[in-house]
Design an enzyme around this catalytic site. Structure first.
Site, short mmCIF file in Angstrom:
data_model
loop_
_atom_site.label_atom_id
_atom_site.label_comp_id
_atom_site.label_asym_id
_atom_site.label_seq_id
_atom_site.Cartn_x
_atom_site.Cartn_y
_atom_site.Cartn_z
N LYS A 76 0.83 -1.20 0.00
CA LYS A 76 0.00 0.00 0.00
C LYS A 76 0.86 1.25 0.00
O LYS A 76 0.54 2.23 -0.68
CB LYS A 76 -0.94 0.00 1.21
CG LYS A 76 -2.08 -0.99 1.07
CD LYS A 76 -3.00 -0.93 2.26
CE LYS A 76 -4.09 -1.99 2.18
NZ LYS A 76 -4.70 -2.26 3.48
N LYS A 131 -8.48 -9.21 -12.02
CA LYS A 131 -9.20 -9.54 -10.78
C LYS A 131 -10.20 -8.44 -10.46
O LYS A 131 -9.84 -7.25 -10.51
CB LYS A 131 -8.18 -9.69 -9.65
CG LYS A 131 -8.81 -9.98 -8.31
CD LYS A 131 -7.79 -10.01 -7.19
CE LYS A 131 -8.53 -10.20 -5.89
NZ LYS A 131 -8.10 -9.57 -4.74
N LYS A 190 -12.40 -3.00 -6.38
CA LYS A 190 -12.82 -1.59 -6.33
C LYS A 190 -11.77 -0.71 -6.97
O LYS A 190 -12.08 0.24 -7.67
CB LYS A 190 -12.90 -1.11 -4.87
CG LYS A 190 -14.06 -1.55 -4.11
CD LYS A 190 -13.99 -0.98 -2.71
CE LYS A 190 -12.91 -1.60 -1.87
NZ LYS A 190 -13.23 -2.93 -1.37
#
Ligand code: ADP
Ligand code: TRP
Length: 323
Positions: free
Chosen positions: A113, A193, A196
């Site tokens: 991240k 995949k 969101k």
């Protein structure tokens, strides 16, 4: 009776990937009379990425409505919103004081991240400690999660063992992860995949017209209508076979191979299947989203039940740590 716990962040309306990959299997676990399931909406975790209060609140409602629409029985199990039991923040502090800083720096999900996000906040760094508190707060035995969360459960287990050892008592139940190796990866409208973050997701709760548009946007190749087509390289077929039974799948496969069957026909078949297969959850979801009183009452019931477990656990921890 096994105590099972898992959480889903309130970052948006759950999409077909979340439903097939996480939510439906968790509801299936809850149907086993030997399991007691505690499922929650991880809205405190979602603050690491979602700063828009209204959007986050609305997403929490959508996640709650999805659990209920898919048939989670909240008389037997517990469904609650993480922030409704803020005692978890106190436990997070205690656990944080036992968590090695160097070890947290090694967290894969933080590394991923922090490389991809512009907002790398401290909450993102301590995310696994809050997750450990979620798990240890409820004397959890089993945590069903995706592979990406495995390391977080290892952190939790190590923390529990370390603190138990240091205070020479069984202060925390040491949890185990449950990872379904065969879990399906649901493809999105672009074949990657479903996620969101890629905006390639399918929201099965949309009104029929809008759902039709999304299904229409699934990427296909340009084989002409009359030519035979390869079902195994087609995104529409890939989604269809995840939901359809063997017979339905075979029928569609034959149509692909026979020719004179276009991608428009395949998309119409997928739309019909989704509307049929998810008829009940779609109706229930929309009823719940239009009856906030009922949703809030469900969450209040969950909060009370969750707190009745969390309070004595926190009491035990305070006593052991000398607070
Ligand atoms: P997203 O990638 O959309 O942000 P999350 O990371 O919030 O989804 O995932 C929540 C849960 O849904 C996780 O348990 C994850 O394993 C599952 N999940 C998400 N996307 C998929 C997918 N495409 N296929 C299968 N499971 C998925
Ligand atoms: N981190 C999990 C995810 O992103 C969500 C979560 C928060 C969770 N707390 C948890 C999962 C506790 C299991 C147990 O998918």
């Amino acid at each position: 009776m096994a105590r099972i716990l898992t959480g889903i962040q309130s970052t948006n309306i759950p999409h077909l990937g979340n439903i097939l990959g996480a939510l439906s299997p968790a509801v299936a676990l809850s149907k086993n009379p030997n399991n007691h399931c505690i499922y929650f909406i991880a809205d405190l975790h979602s603050l690491t990425s979602i700063k828009d209060a209204d959007f986050r609140k609305e997403s929490a409602m959508a996640v709650a409505a999805t659990w209920l629409a898919f048939g989670l029985d909240t008389d037997k199990n517990i469904l609650f919103r993480q922030s409704d039991v803020p005692e978890v923040c106190e436990l997070t502090w205690y656990l944080g004081c036992f968590m090695s800083y160097q070890r947290l720096q090694l967290a894969h999900s933080f590394k991923d991240k922090s490389e991809n996000l512009s907002d790398v906040n401290a909450g993102l760094f301590t995310y696994p400690v809050l997750m450990a508190a979620d798990i240890l707060m409820y004397d959890t035995e089993i945590v069903p999660v995706g592979k990406d969360q495995k390391q977080h459960i290892e952190f939790t287990r190590d923390l529990a063992e370390k603190i138990n050892h240091q205070y020479n008592q069984e202060l925390f139940v040491v949890p185990k992860e449950q990872i379904d190796e065969q879990v399906m990866v649901v493809p999105g409208t672009d074949g990657r995949k479903m996620s969101k973050s890629y905006s390639n997701f399918i929201n099965i709760f949309l009104p029929e017209k809008e759902l039709k548009k999304v299904i229409g946007s699934i990427v296909t190749d340009s084989t002409p209508l009359e030519e035979p087509k390869n079902p195994d390289t087609c995104n529409v077929f890939a989604l269809y076979k995840l939901i359809a039974n063997a017979e339905q799948t075979n029928v569609l496969r034959e149509k692909y191979l026979a020719g004179n069957f276009g991608y428009g026909h395949a998309k119409a078949a997928l739309l019909e299947l989704l509307l049929d297969y998810y008829r009940e959850p779609r109706t229930r979801y929309n009823e719940l989203m239009n009856d906030r009183g009922l949703l809030e009452a469900e969450l209040k019931k969950g909060e009370d039940k969750a707190r009745s477990i969390a309070t004595p656990v926190l009491g035990r921890v305070r006593t052991a740590l000398g607070f």
